[in-house]
Scaffold this motif. Structure first.
Motif: not given
Length: 431
Positions: A52-58, A61-64, A144-148, A375-381
């Motif tokens: 169910s993990v939400i993945n967004i291109p670009e 995850p930097i903090s949980i 752990k399997q998803v994020y680390f 918390l996800n850090k995203c790089a858009f444009k």
């Protein structure tokens, strides 16, 4: 003539009721009812963060940040005494069946007759159950399997903070073991971050917050269930509400969530009976620790303030990789209340049992319940942006923000009221 017709109607009612009761066999029910309020097995309602993990291109995850309820425990001392006394009712049920007065199926009786007492249930009261330990280990393993990445947490900045209760500490320890990283340690408790129980348990039976539950126990809904149970068992002994609670606890505590193995004690109840008993749990938690109790949300402010600060630091490049709080069922209720989540438009009451209620503890506060924010850090444009993903019991919490994804401004709007724990709480609606 009227009396004869009335008696005939009553007779027909009981004949059909007995047919309905006798036609229900628990042992081969295709989908056994397994929603037991805050004693619901985690595996009965959880998702799987790996799917169910939400993945967004670009985005990365930097903090949980998460808050986790303890896993399955053995019953508390008071409940254990009542349960141990109630086991004697088994012989009455078996005897009733042999006399042709009990509506349980033959296999249900065999399963009940051959059920073996687990002495640990009475000798290790309130201790973490092996199943609870496995629940916590597995949650961490999936995260752990998803994020680390392997060894990513070794030497990383993290925080693991349980309350002082031993079953909570044991749950936290199992969680750390599931992360399988070297030398992870829990924080030493300080009074600042320990939770204070707002309820005086010594006055439990007569306090104001118990009135709605007691009112429900004299309602037609509850009394009908009590009558069904009495007739289903066919015993001469008149069951009290305490007896029924103890039998229900035997059903809950001996139901295995890890291998989906139903308890033979649950055969004493129909699905409708279990729904009635589940609702008692909802009322209890609503008026003890939820919207029905004034200032119940106060204890949730400290961890929610820490959530906001943790992600603010992470944005500045000084955050922790993971922050995890471990607590009890009641604090989860308070967190939902502080945030305004799962709040029905009208209070749930003894006289109005809504089937589609939002405050349903089987769903929102089962064993090992958890809320996780990422918390996800995203790089858009070529510019940096931040988004926060919300999960509850390993499923996206889509009602917080669209699709369970909050922009940073949406996140701050929700949690900024907790930046000062002495201020009045504002809430955000989540159905």
């Amino acid at each position: 003539m009227m009396t004869v017709k009335f008696n005939l109607i009553v007779l027909i009612f009981y004949i059909y009721a007995d047919i309905a009761l006798s036609s229900f066999c628990y042992w081969n029910t295709a989908c056994s009812y397994r929603y037991f309020s805050n004693k619901t097995p985690y595996n009965a309602v959880r998702g799987d963060i790996r799917d169910s993990v939400i993945n967004i291109p670009e985005c990365e995850p930097i903090s949980i940040w998460g808050i986790f309820r303890n896993g399955k425990t053995y019953p508390d001392p008071k409940s254990a005494i009542r349960m141990k006394e109630a086991i004697a009712i088994r012989d009455l049920v078996v005897s009733s069946y042999e006399k042709g007065r009990c509506s349980l199926c033959a296999q249900d009786i065999d399963n009940l007759r051959h059920w073996a007492i687990d002495d640990d249930m009475f000798d290790k009261t309130s201790a973490l159950h092996d199943e609870g330990r496995q629940e916590m280990f597995d949650i961490a393993s999936r995260l752990k399997q998803v994020y680390f990445k392997p060894n990513e947490l070794d030497g990383a900045n993290y925080k693991f903070r349980p309350t002082h209760h031993r079953w909570v500490k044991e749950s936290a320890k199992a969680f750390l073991e599931g992360l399988e990283s070297k030398n992870l340690v829990m924080d030493d408790l300080t009074s600042e971050f320990d939770f204070v129980d707002p309820v005086n348990t010594d006055a439990e039976e007569n306090s104001a917050w118990n009135k709605e539950t007691n009112k429900y126990k004299i309602s037609s809904d509850y009394l009908s269930a009590k009558d069904r149970i009495q007739r289903r068992l066919g015993i001469d002994y008149s069951l009290t509400s305490d007896n029924i609670t103890a039998l229900y606890d035997l059903c809950c505590y001996t139901w295995s969530g890890l291998n989906n193995r139903a308890s033979p004690w649950c055969a004493l109840f129909t699905t409708e009976d279990l729904k009635v008993l589940e609702y008692i749990g909802d009322l209890e938690h609503y008026y003890k620790y939820g919207y029905g109790r004034q200032n119940a949300e106060m204890n949730a402010q400290i961890p929610l303030e820490d959530l906001l600060e943790s992600f603010q630091l992470a944005k500045a490049g000084k955050g922790r990789k993971i922050t995890a709080y471990f607590t009890r069922s009641r604090i989860m209720d308070m967190v939902y209340t502080a945030l305004g989540w799962f709040n029905d438009s009208k209070p749930i009451t003894a006289t109005d049992k809504k089937r589609d209620r939002y405050w349903r503890t089987s769903r929102i506060n089962p064993l090992a319940a958890n809320i996780v924010m990422v918390l996800n850090k995203c790089a858009f444009k070529k510019s940096s942006d931040y988004h926060v993903m919300f999960y509850m019991n390993e499923e996206p919490l889509r009602s917080v923000c669209e699709g369970g994804i909050c922009s940073w401004s949406e996140f701050e709007k929700i949690f900024s009221p907790f930046s000062d724990t002495t201020s009045n709480n504002k809430t955000t609606s989540l159905k």
